[in-house]
Design an enzyme around this catalytic site. Structure first.
Site, PDB file in Angstrom:
ATOM      1  N   HIS A 197       0.806  -4.131 -21.031  1.00  0.00           N
ATOM      2  CA  HIS A 197       1.647  -5.337 -20.986  1.00  0.00           C
ATOM      3  C   HIS A 197       3.001  -5.125 -20.306  1.00  0.00           C
ATOM      4  O   HIS A 197       3.662  -6.110 -19.966  1.00  0.00           O
ATOM      5  CB  HIS A 197       1.923  -5.868 -22.397  1.00  0.00           C
ATOM      6  CG  HIS A 197       0.706  -6.307 -23.152  1.00  0.00           C
ATOM      7  ND1 HIS A 197      -0.179  -7.231 -22.653  1.00  0.00           N
ATOM      8  CD2 HIS A 197       0.225  -5.940 -24.375  1.00  0.00           C
ATOM      9  CE1 HIS A 197      -1.155  -7.425 -23.549  1.00  0.00           C
ATOM     10  NE2 HIS A 197      -0.934  -6.645 -24.592  1.00  0.00           N
TER      11      HIS A 197
HETATM   12  C1  ZL4 Z   1       4.503  -6.557 -35.842  1.00  0.00           C
HETATM   13  O1  ZL4 Z   1       4.275  -6.167 -39.459  1.00  0.00           O
HETATM   14  O2  ZL4 Z   1       2.075 -12.337 -30.934  1.00  0.00           O
HETATM   15  C2  ZL4 Z   1       5.703  -5.853 -35.643  1.00  0.00           C
HETATM   16  C3  ZL4 Z   1       3.820  -7.126 -34.761  1.00  0.00           C
HETATM   17  C4  ZL4 Z   1       6.378  -5.333 -36.723  1.00  0.00           C
HETATM   18  C5  ZL4 Z   1       6.748  -4.939 -39.022  1.00  0.00           C
HETATM   19  C6  ZL4 Z   1       7.683  -5.932 -39.710  1.00  0.00           C
HETATM   20  C7  ZL4 Z   1       8.144  -7.110 -38.930  1.00  0.00           C
HETATM   21  C8  ZL4 Z   1       7.515  -8.405 -39.372  1.00  0.00           C
HETATM   22  C9  ZL4 Z   1       2.129  -7.933 -36.233  1.00  0.00           C
HETATM   23  C10 ZL4 Z   1       2.638  -7.825 -34.960  1.00  0.00           C
HETATM   24  C11 ZL4 Z   1       7.606  -9.520 -38.357  1.00  0.00           C
HETATM   25  C12 ZL4 Z   1       6.525  -9.421 -37.321  1.00  0.00           C
HETATM   26  C13 ZL4 Z   1       6.550 -10.575 -36.339  1.00  0.00           C
HETATM   27  N1  ZL4 Z   1       5.907  -5.462 -37.965  1.00  0.00           N
HETATM   28  C14 ZL4 Z   1       5.748 -10.268 -35.102  1.00  0.00           C
HETATM   29  C15 ZL4 Z   1       4.741 -13.662 -30.682  1.00  0.00           C
HETATM   30  C16 ZL4 Z   1       5.028 -12.803 -31.782  1.00  0.00           C
HETATM   31  C17 ZL4 Z   1       6.460 -12.433 -32.134  1.00  0.00           C
HETATM   32  C18 ZL4 Z   1       6.470 -11.203 -33.013  1.00  0.00           C
HETATM   33  O3  ZL4 Z   1      -2.865  -3.785 -27.870  1.00  0.00           O
HETATM   34  N2  ZL4 Z   1       5.688 -11.427 -34.225  1.00  0.00           N
HETATM   35  C19 ZL4 Z   1       4.443 -12.290 -30.605  1.00  0.00           C
HETATM   36  C20 ZL4 Z   1       1.762  -8.436 -29.508  1.00  0.00           C
HETATM   37  C21 ZL4 Z   1       1.725  -9.618 -30.450  1.00  0.00           C
HETATM   38  C22 ZL4 Z   1       3.057 -11.685 -30.643  1.00  0.00           C
HETATM   39  C23 ZL4 Z   1       0.453  -7.731 -29.420  1.00  0.00           C
HETATM   40  C24 ZL4 Z   1      -0.782  -5.855 -28.279  1.00  0.00           C
HETATM   41  C25 ZL4 Z   1      -0.622  -4.591 -27.485  1.00  0.00           C
HETATM   42  C26 ZL4 Z   1      -1.920  -4.072 -26.875  1.00  0.00           C
HETATM   43  C27 ZL4 Z   1      -1.691  -2.826 -25.998  1.00  0.00           C
HETATM   44  C28 ZL4 Z   1       0.564  -6.524 -28.529  1.00  0.00           C
HETATM   45  N3  ZL4 Z   1       2.956 -10.384 -30.330  1.00  0.00           N
HETATM   46  C29 ZL4 Z   1       4.231 -12.992 -33.050  1.00  0.00           C
HETATM   47  C30 ZL4 Z   1       4.287 -11.728 -33.881  1.00  0.00           C
HETATM   48  C31 ZL4 Z   1       4.745  -6.091 -38.229  1.00  0.00           C
HETATM   49  C32 ZL4 Z   1       3.994  -6.668 -37.129  1.00  0.00           C
HETATM   50  C33 ZL4 Z   1       2.785  -7.366 -37.328  1.00  0.00           C
HETATM   51  C34 ZL4 Z   1       1.958  -8.424 -33.836  1.00  0.00           C
HETATM   52  N4  ZL4 Z   1       2.489  -8.661 -32.629  1.00  0.00           N
HETATM   53  C35 ZL4 Z   1       0.649  -8.848 -33.765  1.00  0.00           C
HETATM   54  N5  ZL4 Z   1       0.413  -9.347 -32.523  1.00  0.00           N
HETATM   55  C36 ZL4 Z   1       1.549  -9.209 -31.854  1.00  0.00           C
HETATM   56  O4  ZL4 Z   1      -2.530  -5.007 -26.019  1.00  0.00           O
HETATM   57  C37 ZL4 Z   1      -1.071  -1.658 -26.664  1.00  0.00           C
HETATM   58 ZN    ZN Z   2      -4.466  -4.928 -27.509  1.00  0.00          ZN
END
Ligand code: ZL4
Ligand code: ZN
Ligand code: CA
Length: 393
Positions: free
Chosen positions: A146
């Protein structure tokens, strides 16, 4: 005495940096670098290191990272301190430069070093391919698809895949990028959007309003302007929840079979994100270790030099299983591998079931409902076939 022997007639190299395993994205963050330690320990417990050239990779230099990333971004990345952003302020915080410091891409201790290590493993792998010293080079610490030129995104800060492909392009006229992570490989697609020397194909869960990053529709095949060389060189396979091994394999073989036949790549970069497996903390599919691995097997049978990257994967025990099985495919040990995990494997209890191939029931309890009608999958194959007609043979 492991019984694992080197594959005849070709070389596999394994690139890792054990320092990477020690970093933490913060409490409860899904990305856990120690899954790399778990994977490597299972791979080594099977004795597979005896069939590969094993390298501890260098860290990539600033100049190497600047081969893709802007120096503004790298300078900031190199100097930011881990200052946790207060969680409730995060969304309004106007000072999230380069998308750094939010909950997806937090600033943590040693962030810049972690990034240069991931890039280092991928670039070392690419160099082994370019020098013909490896036919398959493995970099499970890479695959961070990404990251953009001047922006962090979705747990990715430095796009090691783009850097590796740029290396491959010095030696190969055409490179095929394939991405089986459950998320869209947007950063790699964007980086090579305007060239016909790289074709990108991502398979992913697609639901623009509810699943990250929201891009990668079937109709997105590169620049719409026909005069741009990149047009018709991006492929997207948008999927719904619950796809099975059988369907995924069918699609993968049809799509990649046709793409390879038409594009004739000199090298393949395969991102093996393990979050497409059933039971993943973030994923939505019903893939098993066998179905995920079948993609690697299909590519290997094309006899084209290949890099295997890691990527996502948020249930570490299943990440370790998939990458172990896929390493065995690279060294042609998969037909002989003992499905029972080695007695002496460290963290053996951590795997819950003592098999490399847990059933769907074992991983999930109840499998996710499959929302992929065969008719839709046929439409996808048809669309790909039509787009490929525009590609110069
Ligand atoms: C977390 O529990 O969909 C990050 C991220 C941190 C700890 C405590 C914080 C709690 C799930 C995800 C708040 C979390 C809020 N902690 C996360 C739009 C979003 C904004 C951020 O596999 N919130 C963003 C990214 C995706 C979003 C996926 C995949 C990488 C790869 C290659 C990246 N971002 C909504 C989510 C948690 C967390 C729990 C999380 N983030 C799940 N999905 C996302 O393609 C390596
Ligand atoms: Zn992924
Ligand atoms: Ca993908």
């Amino acid at each position: 005495e492991s019984g694992v022997t080197r594959p005849k007639g070709y070389n596999v190299s394994f690139h890792c940096n054990p320092e990477m395993e020690k970093y933490h994205f913060g409490q409860n963050h899904p990305m856990k670098p120690w899954r790399l330690a778990l994977s490597k320990s299972l791979i080594y417990s099977y004795g597979m290191s005896f069939a590969m050239d094993n390298y501890i990779s260098r860290t990539a230099t600033y100049e190497e990272l600047a081969g893709f990333h802007s120096t503004d971004y790298l300078d900031f990345l190199g100097t930011v301190l881990p200052e946790p952003v207060p969680r409730d302020l995060e969304s309004q915080n106007p000072d999230l430069r380069f998308n750094l410091g939010g909950s997806d891409c937090p600033l943590f201790e040693g962030l810049y070093d972690y990034c240069s290590m991931s890039a280092g493993t991928a670039m070392d792998a690419a160099r082994k391919i370019c020098s013909n010293q490896s036919d398959i080079a493995i970099a499970w610490g890479g695959g961070l698809h990404h990251a953009k030129k001047a922006e962090a995104s979705g747990f990715c800060y430095i796009n090691d895949i783009v850097l590796a492909i740029l290396q491959l392009l010095r030696f190969y006229p055409r490179v095929l990028y394939i991405d089986i992570d459950v998320h869209h490989g947007d950063g790699v697609e964007e980086a090579f959007f305007s060239t016909d020397r790289v074709m990108t194909v991502s398979f992913h869960k697609y639901d623009p309003n509810n699943f990250f990053p929201g891009t990668g529709a079937l109709e997105d095949n590169g620049p719409k302007n026909e005069h741009n060389p990149g047009s018709h060189h991006a492929f997207n396979v948008p999927l719904n929840d619950g796809i099975t091994d059988e369907q995924y394999k069918w699609l993968f073989d049809r799509v990649i079979g046709d793409v390879v036949a038409k594009f004739r790549p000199g090298a393949i970069a395969l991102q093996c994100g393990a979050d497409s497996l059933a039971g993943d903390r973030l994923g939505r599919f019903n893939l098993q270790v066998q179905g995920h691995g079948a993609c690697v097997e299909f590519c290997k049978e094309k006899n084209i030099p290949m890099i295997l990257f890691g990527g996502g994967g948020y249930t570490p025990r299943n990440v370790a299983r998939a990458w172990t099985y896929e390493t065995s495919i690279a060294i042609e040990y998969n037909k002989k591998i003992d499905p029972t995990l080695p007695q002496h494997a460290p963290w053996r209890d951590h795997f819950r079931h003592d098999t490399l191939f847990p059933t769907l029931e074992q991983t999930l309890g109840e499998p996710r409902q499959n929302r992929n009608p065969q008719k839709r999958l046929q439409e996808i194959v048809q669309h790909v076939t039509e787009q490929l007609r525009f590609v110069q043979a």
